[in-house]
Design an enzyme around this catalytic site. Sequence first.
Site, PDB file in Angstrom:
ATOM      1  N   HIS A   1      95.153  59.254  21.250  1.00  0.00           N
ATOM      2  CA  HIS A   1      94.464  58.560  22.253  1.00  0.00           C
ATOM      3  C   HIS A   1      95.098  58.110  23.346  1.00  0.00           C
ATOM      4  O   HIS A   1      96.430  58.210  23.286  1.00  0.00           O
ATOM      5  CB  HIS A   1      93.739  57.268  21.545  1.00  0.00           C
ATOM      6  CG  HIS A   1      92.582  57.335  20.547  1.00  0.00           C
ATOM      7  ND1 HIS A   1      91.585  56.217  20.254  1.00  0.00           N
ATOM      8  CD2 HIS A   1      92.273  58.601  19.981  1.00  0.00           C
ATOM      9  CE1 HIS A   1      91.045  56.850  19.370  1.00  0.00           C
ATOM     10  NE2 HIS A   1      91.278  58.257  19.296  1.00  0.00           N
TER      11      HIS A   1
ATOM     12  N   CYS B   1      90.158  51.279  20.990  1.00  0.00           N
ATOM     13  CA  CYS B   1      89.297  51.212  19.641  1.00  0.00           C
ATOM     14  C   CYS B   1      90.298  50.242  18.752  1.00  0.00           C
ATOM     15  O   CYS B   1      91.307  49.819  19.285  1.00  0.00           O
ATOM     16  CB  CYS B   1      89.309  52.871  19.370  1.00  0.00           C
ATOM     17  SG  CYS B   1      90.898  53.553  18.954  1.00  0.00           S
TER      18      CYS B   1
ATOM     19  N   GLU C   1      96.180  55.557  24.768  1.00  0.00           N
ATOM     20  CA  GLU C   1      97.084  54.335  24.720  1.00  0.00           C
ATOM     21  C   GLU C   1      98.289  54.597  23.802  1.00  0.00           C
ATOM     22  O   GLU C   1      99.464  54.358  24.085  1.00  0.00           O
ATOM     23  CB  GLU C   1      96.243  53.026  24.102  1.00  0.00           C
ATOM     24  CG  GLU C   1      95.304  52.626  24.977  1.00  0.00           C
ATOM     25  CD  GLU C   1      93.704  52.977  24.588  1.00  0.00           C
ATOM     26  OE1 GLU C   1      92.881  52.317  25.093  1.00  0.00           O
ATOM     27  OE2 GLU C   1      93.852  54.286  23.939  1.00  0.00           O
TER      28      GLU C   1
ATOM     29  N   ASP D   1      85.395  61.616  18.553  1.00  0.00           N
ATOM     30  CA  ASP D   1      86.632  60.704  18.942  1.00  0.00           C
ATOM     31  C   ASP D   1      86.447  59.363  18.486  1.00  0.00           C
ATOM     32  O   ASP D   1      87.439  58.829  18.041  1.00  0.00           O
ATOM     33  CB  ASP D   1      86.708  60.778  20.620  1.00  0.00           C
ATOM     34  CG  ASP D   1      87.961  60.117  21.077  1.00  0.00           C
ATOM     35  OD1 ASP D   1      89.172  60.477  20.733  1.00  0.00           O
ATOM     36  OD2 ASP D   1      87.855  59.111  21.668  1.00  0.00           O
TER      37      ASP D   1
ATOM     38  N   CYS E   1      94.085  51.618  18.374  1.00  0.00           N
ATOM     39  CA  CYS E   1      94.727  51.210  19.611  1.00  0.00           C
ATOM     40  C   CYS E   1      94.764  49.842  19.672  1.00  0.00           C
ATOM     41  O   CYS E   1      96.150  49.384  20.153  1.00  0.00           O
ATOM     42  CB  CYS E   1      94.243  52.071  20.631  1.00  0.00           C
ATOM     43  SG  CYS E   1      94.247  53.491  20.719  1.00  0.00           S
TER      44      CYS E   1
ATOM     45  N   SER F   1      88.072  50.333  27.019  1.00  0.00           N
ATOM     46  CA  SER F   1      88.208  49.184  25.983  1.00  0.00           C
ATOM     47  C   SER F   1      88.973  49.938  24.841  1.00  0.00           C
ATOM     48  O   SER F   1      88.218  51.051  24.376  1.00  0.00           O
ATOM     49  CB  SER F   1      86.994  48.482  25.593  1.00  0.00           C
ATOM     50  OG  SER F   1      87.506  47.567  24.610  1.00  0.00           O
TER      51      SER F   1
END
Length: 152
Positions: free
Chosen positions: A56, A83, A58, A146, A86, A81
């Site tokens: 991801h 998940c 992040e 995802d 993360c 925002s």
Amino acid sequence: MTQHEDDARFLAEAVAEAHKGLAEGGIPIGAVLVRDGKVIGRGHNRRIQDGDPIAHGEMSAFRDAGRQASYRDVTLYTTLSPCMMCAGTIVQFGVGRVVIGEAETFGGNETFLRARGAAVRVLDDAECKAMMADFIRDNPELWNEDIARVEA
């Protein structure tokens, strides 16, 4: 520079990362880690490109930053925002502040982050929202993959 000006400047860096990911055929989510007004890590979602389920935006920014003695004085800027994976990483490493481009197309874990000590600011950025809405509309199967949503 004011905090709001810094937030706009560094969110723009995260947005640039998201555009890179989209140009590579991936999911347009970008992130940067900032300490003392300097980007120490940057990344974008690379799940599709690398075949890596945890790549991801992040997570890619954390990888780029490398080892840090502490993240308390770091701000994470992300276009979407985070998940739970993360958000868990943000909490695990004690990131002090998180600035989120938008939390409308994906309601992440702002409450979770705040409850564990991170200061969270959601900018409700129109470009971030449009970029994600367009991607989700055009690529629902990749988006559902995802976020680990299984469609019946």
